[in-house]
Design an enzyme around this catalytic site. Structure first.
Site, PDB file in Angstrom:
ATOM      1  N   ARG A 194       0.816  -1.217   0.000  1.00  0.00           N
ATOM      2  CA  ARG A 194       0.000   0.000   0.000  1.00  0.00           C
ATOM      3  C   ARG A 194       0.847   1.263   0.000  1.00  0.00           C
ATOM      4  O   ARG A 194       0.395   2.328  -0.419  1.00  0.00           O
ATOM      5  CB  ARG A 194      -1.009  -0.047   1.146  1.00  0.00           C
ATOM      6  CG  ARG A 194      -2.086  -1.121   0.886  1.00  0.00           C
ATOM      7  CD  ARG A 194      -3.010  -1.342   2.063  1.00  0.00           C
ATOM      8  NE  ARG A 194      -2.341  -1.862   3.237  1.00  0.00           N
ATOM      9  CZ  ARG A 194      -2.150  -3.149   3.514  1.00  0.00           C
ATOM     10  NH1 ARG A 194      -2.597  -4.073   2.674  1.00  0.00           N
ATOM     11  NH2 ARG A 194      -1.544  -3.526   4.609  1.00  0.00           N
ATOM     12  N   GLU A 246       6.315 -11.417  13.616  1.00  0.00           N
ATOM     13  CA  GLU A 246       5.850 -11.996  14.873  1.00  0.00           C
ATOM     14  C   GLU A 246       6.386 -13.418  15.045  1.00  0.00           C
ATOM     15  O   GLU A 246       6.819 -13.802  16.120  1.00  0.00           O
ATOM     16  CB  GLU A 246       4.317 -11.995  14.890  1.00  0.00           C
ATOM     17  CG  GLU A 246       3.737 -12.431  16.215  1.00  0.00           C
ATOM     18  CD  GLU A 246       2.222 -12.325  16.244  1.00  0.00           C
ATOM     19  OE1 GLU A 246       1.642 -12.713  17.253  1.00  0.00           O
ATOM     20  OE2 GLU A 246       1.622 -11.863  15.249  1.00  0.00           O
TER      21      GLU A 246
END
Length: 176
Positions: free
Chosen positions: A59, A96
């Site tokens: 994006r 993560e």
């Protein structure tokens, strides 16, 4: 008058239960919202010497391309590993669970160029940190990092500020 935050849709439990996903596609799809976001992202940097706008996949390409156009500058994409043709330099970053790699063409920036880094969302700051490291390895200087959304509770802004970065975000959402 609507603020940028008003154009952003929240989707609960995406991509996992307990996540409140902040969807900027609704912002991009609204001509007024998109114009407001681009104008507000570039406003703090108007009049500053900038040579290139760098956008982070994916994006950040939409935002960075529009900002580069508005400022009459070149645009440089930083992509996930294996997506760019030609010679690249790479930078690993932590996710993560595991690591990932970002790449940029090895000739996309020149030493001494001043760069504005752009993306839609600042969470952990891992992707932005990798982008900054790539830019600096090429000898260019990051003059600012601009984001539509900051998730301050996750700590990315603090990470980038500890790196000496000027961080600009249009809105923030608590939690997430």
């Amino acid at each position: 008058m609507k603020a940028v935050q008003d154009y952003i849709r929240t989707i609960p439990d995406f991509p996992h239960e307990g996540i409140m996903f902040r969807d900027v596609t609704t912002l991009f799809g609204d001509p007024r919202g998109f114009r407001i976001a681009i104008d507000q992202l570039l406003h703090p940097y108007a009049g500053q010497p900038i040579d290139k706008v760098v956008g982070l996949e994916a994006r950040g390409f939409i935002l960075g391309g529009a900002i580069a156009h508005q400022l009459s500058l070149g645009f440089v994409p930083i992509r996930k590993k294996g997506k760019l043709p030609g010679k690249t330099i790479a930078q690993d970053y932590t996710l993560e669970y595991g690591t990932a790699t970002m790449e940029v063409h090895n000739d996309a920036l020149q030493p001494g160029e001043k760069v504005l880094l752009v993306d839609d969302l600042l969470a952990t700051g891992g992707t932005a940190e990798a982008g900054i490291k790539l830019i600096e390895r090429m000898g260019a200087e990051v003059i600012g990092c601009a984001f539509v959304i900051d998730l301050p509770d996750i700590g990315g802004r603090a990470k980038l500020e500890r790196m000496g970065m000027n961080v600009h975000a249009l809105c923030a959402f608590a939690g997430d």
